[in-house]
Motif scaffolding. Structure first.
Motif, PDB file in Angstrom:
ATOM      1  N   ALA A 197      23.274  44.182  78.511  1.00  0.00           N
ATOM      2  CA  ALA A 197      22.640  44.123  77.200  1.00  0.00           C
ATOM      3  C   ALA A 197      23.479  44.854  76.158  1.00  0.00           C
ATOM      4  N   ARG A 198      23.974  46.024  76.490  1.00  0.00           N
ATOM      5  CA  ARG A 198      24.795  46.783  75.539  1.00  0.00           C
ATOM      6  C   ARG A 198      26.041  45.986  75.145  1.00  0.00           C
ATOM      7  N   ALA A 199      26.645  45.337  76.128  1.00  0.00           N
ATOM      8  CA  ALA A 199      27.843  44.539  75.842  1.00  0.00           C
ATOM      9  C   ALA A 199      27.501  43.366  74.929  1.00  0.00           C
ATOM     10  N   ALA A 200      26.362  42.726  75.165  1.00  0.00           N
ATOM     11  CA  ALA A 200      25.957  41.596  74.323  1.00  0.00           C
ATOM     12  C   ALA A 200      25.688  42.051  72.894  1.00  0.00           C
ATOM     13  N   TYR A 201      25.039  43.192  72.740  1.00  0.00           N
ATOM     14  CA  TYR A 201      24.756  43.694  71.399  1.00  0.00           C
ATOM     15  C   TYR A 201      26.058  44.055  70.677  1.00  0.00           C
ATOM     16  N   ARG A 202      27.004  44.649  71.401  1.00  0.00           N
ATOM     17  CA  ARG A 202      28.296  44.960  70.774  1.00  0.00           C
ATOM     18  C   ARG A 202      29.015  43.679  70.359  1.00  0.00           C
ATOM     19  N   GLU A 250      17.505  32.657  85.127  1.00  0.00           N
ATOM     20  CA  GLU A 250      18.485  31.670  85.580  1.00  0.00           C
ATOM     21  C   GLU A 250      19.535  31.340  84.522  1.00  0.00           C
ATOM     22  N   TYR A 251      19.339  31.827  83.280  1.00  0.00           N
ATOM     23  CA  TYR A 251      20.310  31.583  82.213  1.00  0.00           C
ATOM     24  C   TYR A 251      21.164  32.810  81.901  1.00  0.00           C
ATOM     25  N   ARG A 252      20.919  33.890  82.617  1.00  0.00           N
ATOM     26  CA  ARG A 252      21.687  35.098  82.353  1.00  0.00           C
ATOM     27  C   ARG A 252      23.137  34.923  82.808  1.00  0.00           C
ATOM     28  N   GLY A 253      24.025  35.628  82.123  1.00  0.00           N
ATOM     29  CA  GLY A 253      25.445  35.530  82.439  1.00  0.00           C
ATOM     30  C   GLY A 253      26.136  34.344  81.804  1.00  0.00           C
ATOM     31  N   GLN A 254      25.405  33.604  80.946  1.00  0.00           N
ATOM     32  CA  GLN A 254      25.995  32.420  80.304  1.00  0.00           C
ATOM     33  C   GLN A 254      26.343  32.664  78.833  1.00  0.00           C
ATOM     34  N   GLY A 255      26.256  33.901  78.407  1.00  0.00           N
ATOM     35  CA  GLY A 255      26.649  34.231  77.036  1.00  0.00           C
ATOM     36  C   GLY A 255      25.647  33.846  75.973  1.00  0.00           C
ATOM     37  N   PHE A 301      15.580  32.261  75.487  1.00  0.00           N
ATOM     38  CA  PHE A 301      15.910  33.551  74.885  1.00  0.00           C
ATOM     39  C   PHE A 301      14.789  33.913  73.932  1.00  0.00           C
ATOM     40  N   LYS A 302      14.492  35.205  73.822  1.00  0.00           N
ATOM     41  CA  LYS A 302      13.493  35.621  72.851  1.00  0.00           C
ATOM     42  C   LYS A 302      13.777  37.043  72.379  1.00  0.00           C
ATOM     43  N   ALA A 303      13.245  37.374  71.210  1.00  0.00           N
ATOM     44  CA  ALA A 303      13.296  38.724  70.661  1.00  0.00           C
ATOM     45  C   ALA A 303      12.276  38.807  69.540  1.00  0.00           C
ATOM     46  N   GLU A 304      11.757  39.999  69.315  1.00  0.00           N
ATOM     47  CA  GLU A 304      10.814  40.217  68.222  1.00  0.00           C
ATOM     48  C   GLU A 304      11.297  41.362  67.343  1.00  0.00           C
ATOM     49  N   ILE A 305      10.806  41.369  66.112  1.00  0.00           N
ATOM     50  CA  ILE A 305      11.016  42.499  65.212  1.00  0.00           C
ATOM     51  C   ILE A 305       9.738  43.321  65.251  1.00  0.00           C
TER      52      ILE A 305
END
Length: 281
Positions: free
Chosen positions: A261-266, A224-229, A202-206
Motif C-alpha cells: 500500500a505504501r508503495a502504491a501511494y508513493r 484476486e486483483y492485487r498485484g496488478q497495479g 477497487f474502492k476508497a472513501e473520503i
C-alpha cells in the motif's frame, strides 16, 4: 498502583462557546487534525451531537491542547498527563487511542497499566499527503458510487474493515452503524469505486473533510486483483476528484508494515509527512 498527578484543574470539558478556539488549534496542522476538525465543523462541541466529550488543557487560562474521545490534538507533555488522569478517573469509554505518534505513545504509557492489554497496538503509521496532481494517470473506471449501489459496495466494505481492523463491523449492532455511515458517504459523494460485473474491484472513501484537507480511508483492492497495479491509478482518480470538489490537500495514514500500500501511494504521488499511532481495544 499507577498514580498520575497532573494539575487536573487545567483540564475542562469544552462546549460550543469554545468552537472558534478549538478550530484555530486544529487549523495549525490541518492534515494531522483533519478528523477532529471535521467532526467539530460538522457537529459542534456538545457531547450529545459530537458523540464524545472534548477536553481542553488550558494552563494559565489559555486553551492550548485538546483531546476528543482520546484523539489528542497539539497535546503538550503536561496536557498528555492531564488527559490521562482525566481518562483514568472517568474510565474507558473509547474503542481506540489514535493520533500523532508521540502524543499517543505518551498517553498509552500512562493508560496501559490500567487499561491494557490492548487488542492491537500499531506504533508506526505514516501520514501521507499529496497537494498537487498525481504522478500516474487516474483510472478512468473509478467513479463516485451511486446510492443504488450500496449493496454492491457493502460486501467490499465489510471485507476491508475486517481485514484492516481485525474484527467484523457486523459485531455489536449487526453492522447498522457501519452501514449508516456508508450510506452517508455515498450520499455526500465521498465513496469511490471501480465496479465491474456487479463487483467492486477497487474502492476508497473520503472519511474526514475540512476546507483545508481531507482524509482517504477504506482503500481496498479485491484480493484476486492485487498485484496488478490497480491501486495507484485508483488512488490517482480519487485524488483528482477530491482535490477538484472536496479539499485541496488529500491525506491518509497507513500501517508501516503494509509495504504494498505504501508503495502504491508513493507511485500515485503521496509523500510521508508525519506519523500516527493507534491503540485498539
Amino acid at each position: 498502583m499507577l498514580r498520575v498527578r497532573p494539575p487536573s484543574s487545567a483540564v475542562r470539558l469544552l462546549d460550543e462557546r469554545d468552537r472558534g478556539a478549538v478550530l484555530a488549534i486544529c487549523d495549525r496542522d490541518p492534515v494531522t487534525n483533519v478528523f477532529v476538525s471535521s467532526r467539530v465543523r460538522a457537529l459542534g462541541l456538545e457531547p450529545g451531537r459530537l458523540g464524545a466529550q472534548m477536553w481542553g488543557h488550558e494552563p494559565g487560562g489559555r486553551l492550548k491542547s485538546l483531546c476528543a474521545n482520546l484523539v489528542p490534538v497539539a497535546a503538550t507533555p503536561d496536557a498528555v498527563a492531564a488527559f490521562a488522569d482525566r481518562a483514568l478517573r472517568q474510565g474507558r469509554r473509547c474503542s481506540s487511542v489514535v493520533g500523532s505518534a508521540d502524543e499517543v505513545q505518551g498517553l498509552w504509557a500512562l493508560l496501559r497499566p490500567r487499561w491494557g492489554p490492548a487488542r492491537d497496538v500499531r506504533p508506526v503509521q505514516p501520514v501521507m499527503v499529496i497537494d498537487g496532481p498525481p504522478l500516474v494517470p487516474p483510472d478512468p473506471l473509478v467513479r463516485r458510487v451511486r446510492p443504488d449501489e450500496l449493496d454492491v459496495l457493502w460486501p467490499a466494505s465489510v471485507a476491508m474493515f475486517t481485514e484492516e481492523v481485525g474484527i467484523s463491523p457486523l459485531s455489536g449492532d449487526g453492522g447498522a452503524s457501519y452501514r449508516a455511515r456508508l450510506v452517508q458517504l455515498i450520499r455526500t459523494g465521498r465513496a469511490f469505486a471501480r465496479i465491474e460485473g456487479g463487483k467492486v474491484i477497487f474502492k476508497a472513501e473520503i472519511g474526514a473533510v475540512t476546507p483545508q484537507a481531507c482524509q482517504v480511508q477504506g482503500v481496498w483492492v479485491r484480493p484476486e486483483y492485487r498485484g496488478q497495479g490497480l491501486a495507484a491509478p485508483g488512488m490517482a482518480a480519487v485524488v483528482v476528484e477530491a482535490a477538484r470538489s472536496i479539499a485541496p490537500l488529500v491525506s491518509l495514514y497507513v500501517n508501516d508494515y503494509n509495504q504494498p500500500a505504501r508503495a502504491a501511494y508513493r507511485r500515485a504521488g503521496f509523500t510521508e509527512t508525519g506519523r500516527f499511532m493507534s491503540v485498539l481495544f
